[in-house]
Design a protein around this motif. Sequence first.
Motif, PDB file in Angstrom:
ATOM      1  N   ALA A 185      -2.229 -23.380  -5.191  1.00  0.00           N
ATOM      2  CA  ALA A 185      -3.551 -22.770  -5.317  1.00  0.00           C
ATOM      3  C   ALA A 185      -3.889 -21.945  -4.074  1.00  0.00           C
ATOM      4  CB  ALA A 185      -4.615 -23.836  -5.547  1.00  0.00           C
ATOM      5  N   THR A 186      -3.432 -22.415  -2.920  1.00  0.00           N
ATOM      6  CA  THR A 186      -3.668 -21.670  -1.680  1.00  0.00           C
ATOM      7  C   THR A 186      -2.910 -20.353  -1.695  1.00  0.00           C
ATOM      8  OG1 THR A 186      -3.967 -23.727  -0.443  1.00  0.00           O
ATOM      9  CG2 THR A 186      -3.460 -21.752   0.838  1.00  0.00           C
ATOM     10  N   VAL A 187      -1.674 -20.398  -2.183  1.00  0.00           N
ATOM     11  CA  VAL A 187      -0.877 -19.172  -2.287  1.00  0.00           C
ATOM     12  C   VAL A 187      -1.556 -18.187  -3.232  1.00  0.00           C
ATOM     13  CG1 VAL A 187       1.314 -18.187  -3.071  1.00  0.00           C
ATOM     14  CG2 VAL A 187       1.292 -20.307  -1.743  1.00  0.00           C
ATOM     15  N   LYS A 188      -2.028 -18.686  -4.356  1.00  0.00           N
ATOM     16  CA  LYS A 188      -2.710 -17.812  -5.311  1.00  0.00           C
ATOM     17  C   LYS A 188      -3.920 -17.148  -4.661  1.00  0.00           C
ATOM     18  CE  LYS A 188      -4.772 -17.757  -9.942  1.00  0.00           C
ATOM     19  NZ  LYS A 188      -3.918 -16.692 -10.470  1.00  0.00           N
ATOM     20  N   GLY A 189      -4.649 -17.898  -3.847  1.00  0.00           N
ATOM     21  CA  GLY A 189      -5.790 -17.323  -3.137  1.00  0.00           C
ATOM     22  C   GLY A 189      -5.356 -16.246  -2.162  1.00  0.00           C
ATOM     23  N   HIS A 190      -4.243 -16.492  -1.440  1.00  0.00           N
ATOM     24  CA  HIS A 190      -3.709 -15.483  -0.520  1.00  0.00           C
ATOM     25  C   HIS A 190      -3.325 -14.209  -1.275  1.00  0.00           C
ATOM     26  CE1 HIS A 190      -3.777 -17.630   3.202  1.00  0.00           C
ATOM     27  NE2 HIS A 190      -2.925 -18.581   2.831  1.00  0.00           N
ATOM     28  N   VAL A 191      -2.647 -14.359  -2.415  1.00  0.00           N
ATOM     29  CA  VAL A 191      -2.217 -13.198  -3.179  1.00  0.00           C
ATOM     30  C   VAL A 191      -3.425 -12.388  -3.649  1.00  0.00           C
ATOM     31  CG1 VAL A 191      -1.043 -12.407  -5.271  1.00  0.00           C
ATOM     32  CG2 VAL A 191      -0.045 -14.259  -3.913  1.00  0.00           C
ATOM     33  N   THR A 192      -4.451 -13.090  -4.103  1.00  0.00           N
ATOM     34  CA  THR A 192      -5.661 -12.397  -4.548  1.00  0.00           C
ATOM     35  C   THR A 192      -6.263 -11.576  -3.406  1.00  0.00           C
ATOM     36  OG1 THR A 192      -6.166 -14.078  -6.206  1.00  0.00           O
ATOM     37  CG2 THR A 192      -7.992 -12.701  -5.465  1.00  0.00           C
ATOM     38  N   ARG A 193      -6.347 -12.163  -2.219  1.00  0.00           N
ATOM     39  CA  ARG A 193      -6.914 -11.445  -1.073  1.00  0.00           C
ATOM     40  C   ARG A 193      -6.010 -10.289  -0.647  1.00  0.00           C
ATOM     41  NH1 ARG A 193      -8.486 -16.709  -0.002  1.00  0.00           N
ATOM     42  NH2 ARG A 193      -6.637 -17.189   1.244  1.00  0.00           N
ATOM     43  N   ILE A 194      -4.696 -10.479  -0.754  1.00  0.00           N
ATOM     44  CA  ILE A 194      -3.761  -9.402  -0.417  1.00  0.00           C
ATOM     45  C   ILE A 194      -3.991  -8.197  -1.324  1.00  0.00           C
ATOM     46  CG2 ILE A 194      -1.327  -8.718  -0.524  1.00  0.00           C
ATOM     47  CD1 ILE A 194      -0.691 -11.622   0.413  1.00  0.00           C
ATOM     48  N   LEU A 195      -4.114  -8.447  -2.622  1.00  0.00           N
ATOM     49  CA  LEU A 195      -4.318  -7.351  -3.565  1.00  0.00           C
ATOM     50  C   LEU A 195      -5.623  -6.631  -3.277  1.00  0.00           C
ATOM     51  CD1 LEU A 195      -3.101  -8.908  -6.957  1.00  0.00           C
ATOM     52  CD2 LEU A 195      -1.802  -7.622  -5.252  1.00  0.00           C
ATOM     53  N   ILE A 196      -6.657  -7.382  -2.913  1.00  0.00           N
ATOM     54  CA  ILE A 196      -7.951  -6.765  -2.590  1.00  0.00           C
ATOM     55  C   ILE A 196      -7.826  -5.913  -1.326  1.00  0.00           C
ATOM     56  CG2 ILE A 196     -10.310  -7.236  -1.811  1.00  0.00           C
ATOM     57  CD1 ILE A 196     -10.250  -9.733  -3.622  1.00  0.00           C
ATOM     58  N   LYS A 197      -7.201  -6.464  -0.294  1.00  0.00           N
ATOM     59  CA  LYS A 197      -7.069  -5.733   0.965  1.00  0.00           C
ATOM     60  C   LYS A 197      -6.221  -4.478   0.811  1.00  0.00           C
ATOM     61  CE  LYS A 197      -7.788  -9.476   4.322  1.00  0.00           C
ATOM     62  NZ  LYS A 197      -7.213 -10.201   5.478  1.00  0.00           N
ATOM     63  N   LEU A 198      -5.194  -4.542  -0.038  1.00  0.00           N
ATOM     64  CA  LEU A 198      -4.317  -3.386  -0.233  1.00  0.00           C
ATOM     65  C   LEU A 198      -4.864  -2.421  -1.277  1.00  0.00           C
ATOM     66  CD1 LEU A 198      -0.752  -5.010  -0.114  1.00  0.00           C
ATOM     67  CD2 LEU A 198      -2.089  -3.991   1.738  1.00  0.00           C
ATOM     68  N   ASP A 199      -5.994  -2.798  -1.885  1.00  0.00           N
ATOM     69  CA  ASP A 199      -6.633  -1.972  -2.914  1.00  0.00           C
ATOM     70  C   ASP A 199      -5.656  -1.677  -4.051  1.00  0.00           C
ATOM     71  OD1 ASP A 199      -8.682  -0.546  -4.146  1.00  0.00           O
ATOM     72  OD2 ASP A 199      -8.103   1.356  -3.212  1.00  0.00           O
ATOM     73  N   THR A 200      -4.967  -2.728  -4.507  1.00  0.00           N
ATOM     74  CA  THR A 200      -4.041  -2.600  -5.621  1.00  0.00           C
ATOM     75  C   THR A 200      -4.331  -3.699  -6.628  1.00  0.00           C
ATOM     76  OG1 THR A 200      -1.701  -2.417  -6.222  1.00  0.00           O
ATOM     77  CG2 THR A 200      -2.263  -4.056  -4.564  1.00  0.00           C
ATOM     78  N   ASP A 201      -3.961  -3.449  -7.879  1.00  0.00           N
ATOM     79  CA  ASP A 201      -4.351  -4.385  -8.928  1.00  0.00           C
ATOM     80  C   ASP A 201      -3.219  -5.249  -9.452  1.00  0.00           C
ATOM     81  OD1 ASP A 201      -2.950  -2.424 -10.212  1.00  0.00           O
ATOM     82  OD2 ASP A 201      -4.514  -1.863 -11.623  1.00  0.00           O
ATOM     83  N   ASN A 202      -2.015  -5.119  -8.890  1.00  0.00           N
ATOM     84  CA  ASN A 202      -0.954  -5.992  -9.372  1.00  0.00           C
ATOM     85  C   ASN A 202       0.153  -6.189  -8.347  1.00  0.00           C
ATOM     86  OD1 ASN A 202       1.283  -3.979  -9.858  1.00  0.00           O
ATOM     87  ND2 ASN A 202      -0.239  -3.127 -11.262  1.00  0.00           N
ATOM     88  N   ARG A 203       0.976  -7.182  -8.614  1.00  0.00           N
ATOM     89  CA  ARG A 203       2.029  -7.588  -7.682  1.00  0.00           C
ATOM     90  C   ARG A 203       3.108  -6.524  -7.523  1.00  0.00           C
ATOM     91  NH1 ARG A 203       1.902 -13.763  -7.618  1.00  0.00           N
ATOM     92  NH2 ARG A 203       4.075 -13.810  -6.924  1.00  0.00           N
ATOM     93  N   VAL A 204       3.397  -5.759  -8.579  1.00  0.00           N
ATOM     94  CA  VAL A 204       4.436  -4.733  -8.476  1.00  0.00           C
ATOM     95  C   VAL A 204       4.067  -3.700  -7.425  1.00  0.00           C
ATOM     96  CG1 VAL A 204       5.443  -2.759  -9.664  1.00  0.00           C
ATOM     97  CG2 VAL A 204       5.450  -4.976 -10.763  1.00  0.00           C
ATOM     98  N   LYS A 205       2.831  -3.213  -7.476  1.00  0.00           N
ATOM     99  CA  LYS A 205       2.398  -2.203  -6.506  1.00  0.00           C
ATOM    100  C   LYS A 205       2.397  -2.772  -5.095  1.00  0.00           C
ATOM    101  CE  LYS A 205      -0.463   0.287  -9.867  1.00  0.00           C
ATOM    102  NZ  LYS A 205      -1.856   0.662 -10.250  1.00  0.00           N
ATOM    103  N   ALA A 206       1.963  -4.010  -4.960  1.00  0.00           N
ATOM    104  CA  ALA A 206       1.973  -4.645  -3.645  1.00  0.00           C
ATOM    105  C   ALA A 206       3.413  -4.815  -3.147  1.00  0.00           C
ATOM    106  CB  ALA A 206       1.270  -5.994  -3.708  1.00  0.00           C
ATOM    107  N   ALA A 207       4.325  -5.200  -4.057  1.00  0.00           N
ATOM    108  CA  ALA A 207       5.728  -5.373  -3.690  1.00  0.00           C
ATOM    109  C   ALA A 207       6.344  -4.051  -3.237  1.00  0.00           C
ATOM    110  CB  ALA A 207       6.513  -5.945  -4.869  1.00  0.00           C
TER     111      ALA A 207
END
Length: 236
Positions: A185-207
């Motif tokens: 659950a902590t990882v999921k929270g980190h991923v959510t914040r990462i996507l917000i900070k990077l202004d992207t809506d999915n893991r592919v774009k972040a990757a």
Amino acid sequence: MIRVIVADEDQFVRHALTGILEADGGIHVVAQAADGREAVEGARRFAPDVVLMDVRLPRLDGLAAARQIHQALGSRTRVVFLTAHDEDAVITEAVRTGAAGFLLKHTRPAEVVHAVHTVASGQCTLSPEVTGRVLRALRDHAPAPSPDQRTRLDSLTPRERAVLAMLATGSSNQEIARALTLAEATVKGHVTRILIKLDTDNRVKAALLAHRAGLTRTAPNHGGGLPTSLGDGLAA
């Protein structure tokens, strides 16, 4: 109740998919479409949560239909392609249309149902067979991070950078949690914040951004350098 439109040239396929989806109990097929124009018209009329359709459709192909649906309804309606066409050019163009998912027709019925639930919740999904190909194609033609993207990357905490680096190697939330000794659950929270900070809506774009920035060089490699499966969907 998730409202879905099923679009496929083959009537048998449309009826089979409708039966599979309706049997879930949480999905209601509001309309069927035999071609791209019917899919667009149906989307405008019913504003469904998800349009599940083939790439190759008469009158208006699925790629063009997806663009029109997104223009008309924005992110309210999510498009998932379910097709037998797995050419690299088709797959990458489907992703570029803004589609939330790309599945091949040999996908098991239960996985199709799961994909509909996944994209309806705001995430995205790709068949494992095509994920790596999509990322390679998009990465090879993508520019280096812009100054704004560099600034956004610099805003990540050390922990978020570690999570992003592992995410970009194809690690699932569970694998990241195990490697970094965190709760899932902590990882999921980190991923959510990462996507917000990077202004992207999915893991592919972040990757992709992580790869272009060289972050993956410091991450444990669980996926051969590029995700071949994104079991958590493409979002958090």
